[in-house]
Motif scaffolding. Structure first.
Motif, PDB file in Angstrom:
ATOM      1  N   UNK A  44       0.840  -1.193   0.000  1.00 55.48           N
ATOM      2  CA  UNK A  44       0.000   0.000   0.000  1.00 55.48           C
ATOM      3  C   UNK A  44       0.874   1.241   0.000  1.00 55.48           C
ATOM      4  N   UNK A  45       0.420   2.223  -0.742  1.00 59.06           N
ATOM      5  CA  UNK A  45       1.224   3.434  -0.833  1.00 59.06           C
ATOM      6  C   UNK A  45       1.121   4.251   0.449  1.00 59.06           C
ATOM      7  N   UNK A  46       2.096   5.103   0.597  1.00 64.38           N
ATOM      8  CA  UNK A  46       2.118   6.052   1.708  1.00 64.38           C
ATOM      9  C   UNK A  46       1.827   7.429   1.112  1.00 64.38           C
TER      10      UNK A  46
ATOM     11  N   UNK B 209      -0.866   5.550   5.649  1.00 63.88           N
ATOM     12  CA  UNK B 209      -1.227   4.646   4.551  1.00 63.88           C
ATOM     13  C   UNK B 209      -2.344   5.250   3.702  1.00 63.88           C
TER      14      UNK B 209
ATOM     15  N   UNK C 168      -9.089   9.919   1.071  1.00 66.24           N
ATOM     16  CA  UNK C 168     -10.191   9.922   0.120  1.00 66.24           C
ATOM     17  C   UNK C 168      -9.766  10.755  -1.079  1.00 66.24           C
TER      18      UNK C 168
ATOM     19  N   UNK D 233      -7.558  17.064  -5.526  1.00 62.30           N
ATOM     20  CA  UNK D 233      -8.003  17.212  -4.136  1.00 62.30           C
ATOM     21  C   UNK D 233      -8.006  15.845  -3.461  1.00 62.30           C
TER      22      UNK D 233
END
Lengths: 951, 86
Positions: free
Chosen positions: B1-3, B13, B18, B54
């Motif tokens: 999972x990306x940071x 994480x 969102x 955003x």
């Protein structure tokens, strides 16, 4: 057979274990793997191949070939597909080779080998295209293919996940991995070092490398996980570490991959016979398990490693009948030691074919000349009982490929080498083409210091790398034979000719070739076959290996037990502050959005439908109470509060008087209805408003974004969790509320807002009429709302659930956003066009609505009723309305109203069919129809007299 | 999972975030044509490249701007919104 105890062995001879294999009893020692224990007992055939059911035994002894797979049937539930090479044998195990017909010794399906002509490459594609024959083929192949059996009675085992963090994760604890880990740890990094083997050290454990790396690593401040492999690389160095019992999701600041290289089998006729093995298998069996399966050996070599193995064989008293070296001339190392011992060395030669004896074991080899990748004349036929092979490796680049590393092909070393690595990922050791101890150790140290410099942003000087002199990987250890059985992929029984045929048939791209031949698609995923497959394709298409390229490497590097992957579902539910009260009242809960809400309250001896009807009638005739604490509850405060709401909602709020409330509908930029609620003005600069249950979280988030962009002088507060809310409704609601408050209810108009104490709790009260009777929506702090609830319940108010509320609101024709609207519903076709105020400067969706309103509607929302005497099953939501054979609309809400005594509903329908009284045809799922008539909404109390308290 | 780096809460994480969408400046609704408005509302540029978007850190409801290269799947920078679009 087992030889005398060795210093290097990892078995415990004091503890014997007894197990069975194919019904026969055997003894082994604690620490033995299944394979080593069987070989120590002299068992020759340990498995059968996938397609031709050829007898097989150990090949790599490294977890990554599929020759020996067994099922353990001893337990309550049998365990399928155990990799015998690496699984420790346990007392009482009952083992069975997978994929045999009548046992591993006399597998009846081995006859398939003779029919190999009729099982050409791409057989599946060629055989299955006739639709009529498919069921026959399917049945046959379901029986014939597959490996172990899954025990469907096995219970679901929940396995916990571990979340780990470290500065530096080192994958592989061989020479370079240990050096890297030590360099990183000694410079202050928090290091995790993992290895798939039960012990660290890699080749140190079974070759003659003198060094102290293992002891130093154990003494250093390094977290060491053995029996653990890195199954997958995910973004930002998130690595799935799979242990025997669970998985660790490791987040590493830097990753050092020191995963070494897989030995690659040379290809020649019958290269899969039992007791033809890779040098690593030979060495590990001898050194770690003291198991010797060969007395008269032929060595097939093309690198120094092969000669090291031959020296070890001599040390162990094994008779070397011949050393066959694919290379010749300058490429050969100094061979004085072997010449002195009169060991015949055939340089520039290959094994053309191996022959098997009665026990299926290898009994001899034919040695031919080997020039430019082709076999020449016969040089010698030599009897032997084992062949040891060392002609090259393929680096274990799987994890680095997953990390998007760009590779280059190094022609001198005939292997892929990482060229451009992600900036926090480093590689070392055999991956970088280093095979001697010194080059691997230095390369590891460089990787370790690189990791330190990355994490600490330091500039520690890197040691000077050493040039690698070894060329361990022969570019073409492949010998064609006219009779075939030249295996490239042992998992799938793929022969050299299969590749030729596939390319001839046009599958000349590596990805196509893989899928057509199934090369590398077996359980070992090509760890011993992809490199040879690539070389074959390169030669057939006159390309370089780099031009051919590799197939895409994806997680997982190695099979992961499903139990490690499946976990607990994580879908948290929200409950209101009154949740326990509902439980006490026998509520049946349902999920609305992610809220748990009472669907209805169960009554002893009463059906669900009757219980719901009773709740509905209580609201009509007396007083009901429902928990509406799931509504989003927001507040906007500040001089620009009214301006903010006017931009968000389609109606106007600047003129709303303090102490009054107004319905609000919000659209998105496309003019589609996304939410609704009631907006109450508490003061000139202060509004309190609700959102739908499902929109509670998202609307607040979106309003926050809009407020950020607009920069208006107001702030938004989310009270959804801190406030509870109940709706008190029914002709007697005023009376019961009056008992618990001093508020002047006579001076409380419809859509008015008041703050008052109710049952001793300070409440915010809106006189609203969602359910169509005189009613009050009472909001109170979450910690105290139960006092209000209890007061009304104890005074005889009937609790009602979501189902009754749906009936009540449908009688009024009130829409539910998301049920009676969809992604195309605008205020104009959702029956709330009366709320649109186009004469404001701006609101979200206004410009789109202007366009939409200038065009004819395609669908409108309309009410309909079924005849009162209709007694059949009611249609359901989403049943279609059919007009002249075409879909003309669909039902969005439908219910039988106990008050009106008939089925009522809302539908989306073409405007030309929506005149009051028009007959529509609703189609059931089974294709039958029922007639209904478009009707005026509200169905009940069309003048809204009840909710206004006039009636 | 990306940071992802939230300008307020730091590295978290990406499942905590969102994604709203690319930041677009709407045309003037009073003067633009219906076609221009429809283009703004419905047409999103999916071509890979650097996107200004955003994002919101959900647990803390922190909105911010992320610049992301969708070709290389890298988050280039994140910062709090400083005004700009309407």
């Amino acid at each position: 057979m087992r030889i005398a105890p060795q210093a290097s062995e990892i078995i415990n001879r004091d503890k014997s274990v007894t197990f069975t294999f194919e019904g026969k009893k055997y003894n082994g020692f604690e620490g033995d793997t299944i394979t080593s224990a069987l070989l120590a007992n002299g068992v020759k055939i340990l498995g059968r191949s996938f397609k031709y059911h050829r007898p097989r035994s150990v090949s790599s002894f490294a977890n990554h070939d599929m020759n020996v797979i067994v099922d353990d049937v001893s337990g309550q539930y049998f365990i399928p597909n155990i990799r015998a090479d690496v699984t420790k044998v346990k007392d009482g195990m009952k083992l069975k080779a997978v994929n045999t017909f009548g046992g591993v010794e006399k597998d009846k399906a081995s006859i398939l080998g003779r029919f190999s002509k009729f099982l050409p490459v791409g057989f599946y594609y060629k055989a299955f295209h006739t639709k009529a024959l498919f069921p026959m083929w399917e049945k046959m192949f379901r029986t014939m293919t597959g490996l172990g059996n899954v025990d469907f009675k096995t219970p679901k085992i929940k396995t916990s996940k571990d979340y780990g963090f470290c500065d530096c994760l080192v994958v592989g604890a061989g020479v370079s991995g240990l050096s890297a880990a030590l360099a990183a740890a000694e410079n202050g990094l928090d290091v995790v070092l993992i290895d798939e083997n039960p012990q660290i050290g890699g080749s140190i454990n079974y070759t003659n490398i003198p060094n102290d790396l293992i002891e130093r690593a154990k003494a250093a401040n390094i977290r060491i996980f053995t029996d653990c492999y890195a199954a997958g690389y995910y973004a930002d160095n998130w690595v799935a570490l799979v242990h025997k019992t669970h998985m660790t999701k490791m987040r590493a600041k830097t990753l050092i991959v020191a995963s070494g290289a897989f030995e690659q089998p040379p290809v020649f006729r019958n290269n899969d016979l039992p007791n033809i093995m890779l040098a690593g298998a030979f060495l590990r069996l001898l050194k770690l398990y003291s198991v010797k399966t060969i007395n008269d050996a032929v060595f097939l070599v093309a690198n120094d490693y092969g000669y090291e193995a031959a020296k070890t064989a001599i040390d162990y008293g094994i008779n070397i009948k011949a050393i066959v070296d694919l290379r010749s001339g300058d490429e050969l190392p100094l061979l004085n030691d072997f010449i002195a011992k009169n060991i015949p060395i055939y340089s520039g030669s290959c094994i053309y074919e191996a022959e098997s004896g009665k026990d299926k074991n290898v009994i001899g080899v034919k040695i031919h000349e080997f020039n430019d990748g082709l076999a020449g004349a016969l040089k010698a036929e030599i009897a032997c009982d084992g062949v040891v092979m060392a002609t090259g490796f393929a680096p274990a680049l799987n994890l680095l490929y997953q990390a998007n590393t760009k590779m280059r092909f190094d022609d001198a070393r005939s292997q892929f080498i990482p060229d451009v690595l992600p900036n926090s990922v480093f590689s070392c050791g055999k991956l970088n083409g280093n095979y001697t101890y010194e080059t691997r150790a230095i390369d590891g140290e460089i990787a370790g210091i690189n990791a330190v410099n990355f994490v600490k942003n330091s500039k520690i000087k890197l040691p000077k790398s050493l040039p690698e002199t070894q060329k361990p990987n022969h570019p073409w250890a492949i010998v064609e034979h006219e009779k075939g059985k030249t295996f490239v992929d042992f998992d799938e029984d793929l022969q050299l000719k299969d590749f030729k045929n596939a390319v001839q048939e046009g599958f000349d791209n590596i990805e196509l070739l893989k899928r057509y031949t199934t090369n590398g698609m077996g359980p070992s995923q090509g760890k011993h076959s992809n490199m040879n497959g690539l070389r074959v394709l390169a030669r057939l298409t006159n390309k370089t290996p780099f031009e051919v390229g590799t197939t895409t490497a994806r997680p997982f590097y190695h099979p992961v037990p499903m139990k490690h992957l499946g976990g607990r579902g994580f879908s948290p539910n929200r409950v209101t502050p009154l949740h326990s009260r509902h439980g006490d009242l026998n509520a049946i809960f349902m999920l609305a959005g992610n809220w748990q809400r009472p669907e209805y309250y169960a009554r002893v001896g009463v059906t669900r439908q009757n219980a719901i009807n009773a709740e509905v009638m209580a609201v009509h005739e007396n007083v009901g109470i429902i928990d509406v604490g799931t509504l989003g509850k927001l507040e906007v405060i500040g001089p620009d509060a009214a301006e903010f709401l006017e931009r968000v909602y389609i109606s106007k709020y600047k003129g709303l008087k303090t102490g009054m409330a107004r319905y609000g509908v919000a659209c998105d930029e496309t003019g589609v209805v996304v939410d609704d609620g009631i907006i109450a003005r508490l003061a000139e600069d202060h509004f309190y408003f609700t959102t739908t249950t499902s929109g509670a979280a998202t609307i607040y988030r979106e309003l926050s974004r809009l407020n950020m962009i607009w920069g208006l002088d107001c702030g938004i507060v989310n009270h959804t969790g801190s406030f509870g809310a109940i709706n008190l409704a029914g002709p007697n609601s005023k009376k019961i509320l009056g008992k618990f408050t001093d508020l002047d209810l006579d001076d409380f108009p419809f859509m008015g807002y008041r703050e008052a104490f109710v049952a001793g709790v300070k409440c915010r009260i809106i006189r609203a009429g969602f359910v169509g009777e005189l009613g009050y929506e009472i909001h109170a702090p979450a910690l105290e709302v139960h006092k209000v609830w209890d007061a009304f319940i104890n005074d005889g108010a009937t609790p009602f659930g979501v189902e009754a509320q749906r009936v009540l609101r449908l009688q009024k024709g009130h829409i539910i956003i998301g049920q009676d609207t969809d992604g195309l519903s605008t205020p104009y076709n959702a029956g709330v066009d009366w709320a649109v105020r186009m004469d404001k400067p701006f609101f979200i969706g206004q410009r789109s609505l202007k366009i939409i309103n200038s065009k004819p509607q395609k669908q409108v929302l309309a009410g309909f009723v079924l005849p009162k005497d209709y007694e059949g099953a009611p249609p359901q939501e989403c049943h279609l309305i059919i007009h002249e054979g075409e879909i003309a609309g669909r039902i969005t809400s439908i219910t039988k109203s106990p008050k009106l005594g008939q089925i009522i509903g809302l539908c989306h329908i073409k405007p030309e069919l929506a005149q009051i009284g028009h007959e529509i045809k609703i189609r059931f799922s089974d294709g039958t129809f029922v007639a209904a008539n478009i009707a005026q909404t509200p169905f009940y109390d069309p003048e809204n007299l009840n909710q206004k308290g006039v009636a | 999972m990306k940071i992802m780096t939230c300008p307020i809460n730091g590295e978290r994480p990406i499942s905590e975030f969102y994604y709203w969408g690319a930041i677009k400046t709407p045309p003037n609704p009073d003067t633009c044509s219906d076609e221009e408005w429809s283009d703004y509302v419905f047409n999103k540029n999916g071509a890979p490249g650097v996107k200004k978007e955003f994002w919101c850190h959900s647990p803390s409801n922190t909105w911010f701007v992320a610049e992301r290269d969708t070709l290389t799947d890298t988050i280039l920078t994140t910062y709090l919104y400083q005004g700009g679009a309407k």
